[in-house]
Design an enzyme around this catalytic site. Structure first.
Site, mmCIF file in Angstrom:
data_model
loop_
_atom_site.group_PDB
_atom_site.id
_atom_site.type_symbol
_atom_site.label_atom_id
_atom_site.label_comp_id
_atom_site.label_asym_id
_atom_site.label_seq_id
_atom_site.Cartn_x
_atom_site.Cartn_y
_atom_site.Cartn_z
ATOM 1 N N CYS A 1 -54.775 10.050 -41.357
ATOM 2 C CA CYS A 1 -54.037 11.140 -40.751
ATOM 3 C C CYS A 1 -54.698 11.712 -39.507
ATOM 4 C CB CYS A 1 -53.913 12.300 -41.736
ATOM 5 S SG CYS A 1 -53.147 11.825 -43.268
ATOM 6 N N GLY B 1 -52.098 7.581 -37.507
ATOM 7 C CA GLY B 1 -51.084 7.461 -38.560
ATOM 8 C C GLY B 1 -49.718 7.298 -37.951
ATOM 9 N N ASN C 1 -56.302 15.998 -43.469
ATOM 10 C CA ASN C 1 -56.823 14.673 -43.140
ATOM 11 C C ASN C 1 -57.977 14.399 -44.074
ATOM 12 O OD1 ASN C 1 -57.581 12.277 -41.863
ATOM 13 N ND2 ASN C 1 -58.831 13.334 -40.354
ATOM 14 N N GLY C 2 -57.930 13.269 -44.782
ATOM 15 C CA GLY C 2 -59.011 12.913 -45.700
ATOM 16 C C GLY C 2 -58.473 12.562 -47.056
ATOM 17 N N TYR D 1 -64.242 2.242 -34.749
ATOM 18 C CA TYR D 1 -62.912 1.675 -34.791
ATOM 19 C C TYR D 1 -61.747 2.645 -34.606
ATOM 20 C CZ TYR D 1 -58.986 -0.586 -37.212
ATOM 21 O OH TYR D 1 -57.770 -1.077 -37.556
#
Ligand code: SF4
Length: 470
Positions: A12, A38, A112-113, A252
């Site tokens: 996210c 996302g 997020n997570g 990345y």
């Protein structure tokens, strides 16, 4: 590498703003710049005139918010979310922000997570009578807030935050304030900025640049920010633990123009390439990087090795979303749809192909094969990270352990399986030095769990990693 076909996916991206008349439109632009985090769903909730209203849907930000949609989202504060459908699965109900209404006021949540004790908490909450609308672990946090007996809302939020474990960057919007929280290990990046008198918060600083906001600082692990008409107030909900920022953000996920915890991503990746050239030189004619994340690495490798950088692989940016659905069959088809070798560049050449990771190995094998079919006489694969041997429980889809090629095979075996002439991975120490977090001081630590299996938190209650391979 291409997230959609590789098997590594971020879950996210989040964006929030307080104190600007165009809050929803700025959130739209912020989310657009975070789209790489996302692509399965997006949503925005605004606070206006004593109530919250929102709009969300499945798809890319530009697909969800068509002309006119934003015009009905008025108000000086907003939060937004882009989602990859991992923990909890896909589906409209799991698209965030989640909006909760009650007699004592509404709140919206963007996360997020991944919470590593969500299942345990959910079972306990259900036993106490809670009913969940979604399969997302984010909803657990809302229930914990509502069940808290603390006398103030801030106290309720802090009590809820102290019960959850794992990786979380939360934005919580009410009519009165924007609350911002980062887990005590700081797994995910989260920055605070200013746009005139307005405050902005985002997963990555590229979202500030797109709206012309100025970067202020990182949100600290274990910190709760309360942003309202009086400014920003900082409180703690947990003592700071050794920092465990996700290494894969640098390798990345994050955009090259973002700064993550003060480090520019392009520069970090270039340094990874330089370090890789030192640790794993190759006798070759050209260096090429797998777009997009490995271009910076390949430039660094070329600079340090003296081998010229060439554009040996091209990414097709106009492939429809049909081909980014995370199923194995489409993922494999997607490699060909999304990447093409440049025959005129690689034919007759000994090629160093730089990439950021090998997950299952299928994509690497296909790229090596494509380069050979285009005439490359040798293909030397260089990876700007150590082998991924363990799954992630903190919000990144890295497959189950059984699917990770490096969990079962030696480097030489992987080389044979992907059909490369040589293969080398960057050392863990080299990676940390190149990124610019070489020491193990508590504030500069990185999460290395997918390379080492040493998880910074308890993960025993998790019944599955963030995602198993579909
Ligand atoms: S396990 Fe790997 S992917 Fe997950 S947070 Fe740690 S470094 Fe990032």
């Amino acid at each position: 590498m291409l997230a959609e076909i590789k098997g590594l996916n971020e879950e996210c991206g989040i964006f929030g703003i307080w104190g600007h008349e165009d809050a929803a439109k700025l959130t739209y632009y912020g989310l657009h710049s975070l789209q790489h985090r996302g692509q399965e769903g997006a949503g925005i909730v605004v606070a206006c005139g004593g109530h919250l209203s929102g709009y969300k849907g499945l798809g890319l930000v530009t697909e969800v918010f068509q002309s006119g949609t934003l015009d009905v989202l008025h108000g000086p504060a907003a939060i937004g979310h882009v989602r990859y459908s991992t923990a909890g699965g896909g589906g409209y109900e799991n698209v965030q922000p989640l909006l909760f209404r009650s007699q004592t006021g509404s709140m919206a949540l963007a996360h997020n997570g991944n919470l590593t004790n969500a299942l345990e908490l959910k079972l306990s909450l259900e036993a106490q009578g809670s009913i969940f609308q979604t399969t997302s672990d984010t909803e657990v946090f809302a229930h914990l807030i509502r069940r808290s007996q603390a006398s103030t809302f801030v106290g309720q939020v802090k009590e809820a935050l102290s019960q959850i474990e794992g990786a979380f960057a939360f934005l919580l919007l009410t009519e009165e304030a924007l609350y911002v929280a980062l887990d005590p290990h700081g797994f995910r990046p989260l920055s605070l900025g200013r746009l005139g008198s307005a405050y902005v918060v985002a997963s990555e600083t590229c979202a500030f640049d797109v709206i012309g906001a100025a970067y202020e600082r990182e949100v600290a692990p274990g910190e709760l920010l309360i942003i309202n008409g009086e400014g920003v107030r900082s409180e703690r909900f947990a003592p700071e633990r050794p920092r465990s920022i996700c290494s894969m953000e640098y390798i990345y996920f994050a955009r090259p123009d973002s700064h993550v915890d003060g480090i520019n991503i392009h520069t970090a990746r270039k340094n990874l390439g330089k370090q890789l050239a030192l640790e794993a030189p190759a006798d070759a004619d050209i260096v090429t990087g797998v777009p997009d994340s490995s271009i910076s690495v390949a430039i660094g490798y070329a600079e340090a090795s003296g081998i010229p950088y060439e554009l040996g692989l091209i990414k097709n940016r106009y492939v429809g979303r049909t081909f980014i659905q995370p199923s194995q069959a489409l993922r494999e088809q997607g490699v060909k749809m999304k990447l093409s070798p440049v025959r005129g560049v690689v034919a007759g050449k000994r090629v160093v192909m730089v990439d950021d990771s090998i997950v299952r190995g299928t994509t690497s094998r296909r790229i090596v094969t494509m380069l050979r079919e285009a005439g490359a006489v040798e293909v030397h694969v260089r990876i700007s990270a150590p082998p991924i041997t363990h799954p992630c429980f903190y919000g990144i889809d890295t497959s189950s352990r059984e699917e990770l090629i490096a969990a079962k095979h030696s480097v030489e075996e992987i080389r044979r399986l992907i059909g490369a002439d040589s293969l080398a991975f960057l050392s863990k120490e080299g990676m940390m030095t190149a990124i610019g977090r070489p020491d193990v001081s508590p504030q500069r630590g990185q999460c290395l769990a997918c390379f080492t299996g040493q998880y910074p938190t308890r993960v025993g209650q998790v019944t599955r990693p963030c995602l198993t391979v579909k």
